[in-house]
Scaffold this active site. Structure first.
Site, PDB file in Angstrom:
ATOM      1  N   ARG A  24       1.036  -1.188  -0.049  1.00  0.00           N
ATOM      2  CA  ARG A  24       0.149  -0.242  -0.014  1.00  0.00           C
ATOM      3  C   ARG A  24       0.760   1.374  -0.005  1.00  0.00           C
ATOM      4  O   ARG A  24       0.551   2.264  -0.557  1.00  0.00           O
ATOM      5  CB  ARG A  24      -0.924   0.100   1.111  1.00  0.00           C
ATOM      6  CG  ARG A  24      -2.270   1.143   0.972  1.00  0.00           C
ATOM      7  CD  ARG A  24      -3.058   1.077   1.968  1.00  0.00           C
ATOM      8  NE  ARG A  24      -2.669   1.886   3.331  1.00  0.00           N
ATOM      9  CZ  ARG A  24      -2.214   1.406   4.324  1.00  0.00           C
ATOM     10  NH1 ARG A  24      -2.599   0.095   4.817  1.00  0.00           N
ATOM     11  NH2 ARG A  24      -1.855   2.107   5.504  1.00  0.00           N
ATOM     12  N   ASP A  33      -4.705  19.520 -14.869  1.00  0.00           N
ATOM     13  CA  ASP A  33      -5.364  18.283 -15.504  1.00  0.00           C
ATOM     14  C   ASP A  33      -4.786  18.207 -16.902  1.00  0.00           C
ATOM     15  O   ASP A  33      -5.353  18.935 -17.870  1.00  0.00           O
ATOM     16  CB  ASP A  33      -6.425  18.301 -15.285  1.00  0.00           C
ATOM     17  CG  ASP A  33      -7.210  16.961 -15.587  1.00  0.00           C
ATOM     18  OD1 ASP A  33      -6.441  16.257 -16.422  1.00  0.00           O
ATOM     19  OD2 ASP A  33      -8.301  16.128 -15.135  1.00  0.00           O
ATOM     20  N   LYS A  68      -6.824   7.320 -20.041  1.00  0.00           N
ATOM     21  CA  LYS A  68      -6.823   7.960 -21.387  1.00  0.00           C
ATOM     22  C   LYS A  68      -5.582   7.715 -22.001  1.00  0.00           C
ATOM     23  O   LYS A  68      -5.380   6.502 -22.425  1.00  0.00           O
ATOM     24  CB  LYS A  68      -7.324   9.297 -21.308  1.00  0.00           C
ATOM     25  CG  LYS A  68      -8.475   9.708 -20.175  1.00  0.00           C
ATOM     26  CD  LYS A  68      -9.661   9.036 -20.295  1.00  0.00           C
ATOM     27  CE  LYS A  68     -10.778   9.280 -19.269  1.00  0.00           C
ATOM     28  NZ  LYS A  68     -10.891  10.580 -18.508  1.00  0.00           N
TER      29      LYS A  68
HETATM   30  C1  LIG Z   1     -11.303  10.804 -17.393  1.00  0.00           C
HETATM   31  C2  LIG Z   1     -10.683  11.901 -16.546  1.00  0.00           C
HETATM   32  C3  LIG Z   1     -10.614  12.061 -15.062  1.00  0.00           C
HETATM   33  C4  LIG Z   1     -10.984  11.121 -14.298  1.00  0.00           C
HETATM   34  O1  LIG Z   1     -10.182  10.015 -14.140  1.00  0.00           O
HETATM   35  P1  LIG Z   1     -10.373   8.519 -14.138  1.00  0.00           P
HETATM   36  O2  LIG Z   1      -9.223   7.787 -14.500  1.00  0.00           O
HETATM   37  O3  LIG Z   1     -11.844   8.161 -14.734  1.00  0.00           O
HETATM   38  O4  LIG Z   1     -10.575   8.618 -12.315  1.00  0.00           O
HETATM   39  C5  LIG Z   1     -10.183  13.416 -14.902  1.00  0.00           C
HETATM   40  N1  LIG Z   1      -9.785  14.413 -15.900  1.00  0.00           N
HETATM   41  C6  LIG Z   1      -9.884  14.184 -17.095  1.00  0.00           C
HETATM   42  C7  LIG Z   1      -9.494  15.359 -17.852  1.00  0.00           C
HETATM   43  C8  LIG Z   1     -10.418  12.976 -17.457  1.00  0.00           C
HETATM   44  O5  LIG Z   1     -10.648  12.971 -18.801  1.00  0.00           O
END
Ligand SMILES: *Cc1c(COP(=O)(O)O)cnc(C)c1O
Length: 422
Positions: free
Chosen positions: A81, A211, A236
């Site tokens: 963990r 992000d 992604k």
């Molecule tokens: C998909 C996504 C998230 C969240 O990610 P998860 O892996 O589904 O938790 C956050 N920010 C953006 C821009 C995303 O496309």
């Protein structure tokens, strides 16, 4: 430039800095620790054996901060963990991909990375400025979870540099600015450098988080522009095959990552060994995949721009002269694989288009090698109010495409035949 890389025997040697495409395949992995395997093995153990009770005591002293790692010393693994070999290898190999990064942490989702960053750098009473529209989960976290815990969210429309300045001016205890750029689904660009400029004038330090899921790590480099943290949904483009959930945080200042690490150990949201192994294997192709997707998307966007059934194509390379184009050119190397189409004929046309697609699949998510299409207003953004729909440009006729690495002509034919039937 020179950097320190651990040699096979653990000693440090000064070596030339390598290109990230080389480093991603070579650093941070010692085959002798994987019985000579050319690629990393999976270490699924939950716990690690100590060489002596003294070594165990020392490992816990290190973890608790009662001792510091000596030069050349490699801290013993304790419990998965906290840390495990596949996370270590993955973090080492991911770091050079993010321009300017010195350290990385991997998480079991993008939301876990975002949540851990926010809970590390914000305390009750702090304010958090964030761009809107922002990923639905992130918005939910800020507005419905963090707000009752005493963190004040300050929403700022994406792309409005002046509004960011106005709305953060005089805000007490602005702990962080979280930018998602380009914004989903209309790809509005927010000026990272301008946000960094604002944050730098604030004492104590305001952490700028970006992000970077949609354009990074290949095409957008927030750390180079002065941002403190680059955050990812590795689900992604980083993993790229729509077959795993993961997240990451990277920083130029390793002490920021060091602050997040104990929170990850506490929350238990480290990425599991198997997923680390999978993601590690995908890293060396992220640039190839994103470049191909971007080239495909560029051709498709240009071909559909003047289609009679389409009112508007949202794609960075098609931006008219102006502030948005200036930001795009200043901070993105390529326009990327996301394209949004506003169909004439509203929801009926959009649904009909999605129904008729033969190659592209009707699914949310993005960044995979396969092309996906979705209707944001009824799915990813369905929780929005009318005002939010209007601000985000989410209309009835809007369809979001995540273009993959198929042959672009095949994809274009698919879109054209689906439009024909609308
Ligand atoms: C998909 C996504 C998230 C969240 O990610 P998860 O892996 O589904 O938790 C956050 N920010 C953006 C821009 C995303 O496309």
């Amino acid at each position: 430039m020179a950097s320190e890389n651990p040699n096979r025997d653990g000693s440090k040697a000064t070596v030339e800095t390598l290109d990230p495409r080389t480093e991603v395949l070579t650093r941070g992995f010692d085959p002798s620790l994987s019985v000579g395997s050319a690629r990393p093995a999976v270490f699924r153990s939950s716990t690690y054996v100590f060489s002596s009770p003294e070594a165990a005591e020392h490992a816990f002293d290190l973890m608790a901060g009662r001792a510091v790692v000596a030069p050349g010393e490699q801290a013993d693994l304790v419990y998965s963990r906290f840390n495990h070999p596949n996370a270590q290898i993955l973090e080492e190999q991911m770091t050079p991909l993010e321009t300017g990064a010195k350290a990385a942490l991997v998480f079991n989702s993008g939301m876990a990375a975002i949540m851990t960053a926010l809970l590390t750098f914000l305390k009750p009473g702090d304010a958090l400025a964030y761009t809107t529209p922002i990923y639905g989960g992130t918005e939910h976290l800020i507005e419905d979870f963090l707000a009752p815990w005493g963190v004040r969210g300050v929403a700022v429309p994406a792309g409005e540099t002046e509004a960011l300045r106005e709305r953060t001016e005089g805000v007490s205890r602005l702990g962080a600015i979280l930018i998602e750029t380009p914004a989903n689904p209309t790809l509005v660009m927010t000026d990272i450098r301008a946000a960094v400029g604002l944050a730098r004038r604030i004492e104590p330090r305001t952490v700028v988080m970006v992000d970077n899921t949609l354009m990074g790590p290949a095409f957008q480099h927030p750390l180079k522009l002065g941002a403190d943290l680059a955050l990812y949904s590795a689900t992604k483009y980083l993993s790229g095959f729509s077959d795993m959930i993961g997240g990451a945080a990277l920083a130029a200042d390793a002490s920021l990552i060091a602050k997040m690490r104990p929170k990850r150990s506490l929350f238990g949201n480290i990425l599991q060994p198997d997923e680390c192994w999978m993601l590690d294997h995908r890293l060396s192709t992220v640039g190839l995949r994103m470049t191909r997707a971007s080239k495909n998307a560029g051709r498709i966007a240009a071909a559909l721009e003047h289609h009679s059934k389409i009112a508007r194509v949202f794609y960075p390379a098609l931006l008219p002269e102006g502030e948005q184009r200036r930001i795009y050119e200043a901070q993105c190397d390529y326009p990327g694989g996301m394209v949004s189409l506003e169909l004439r004929g509203g929801k009926r046309a959009a649904f009909e288009f999605l129904r008729r697609l033969r190659l592209a699949r009707n699914a949310v998510s993005l960044g995979g090698v396969e092309t996906l299409a979705c209707h944001p207003k009824s799915t990813t953004h369905s929780g929005f109010s009318e005002a939010q729909f209007a601000q985000a440009g989410v209309t009835d006729g809007l369809v979001r495409l995540s273009i993959g690495i198929e042959d672009w002509r095949d994809l274009l034919k698919d879109f054209e035949q689906a439009l024909e039937a609308v």
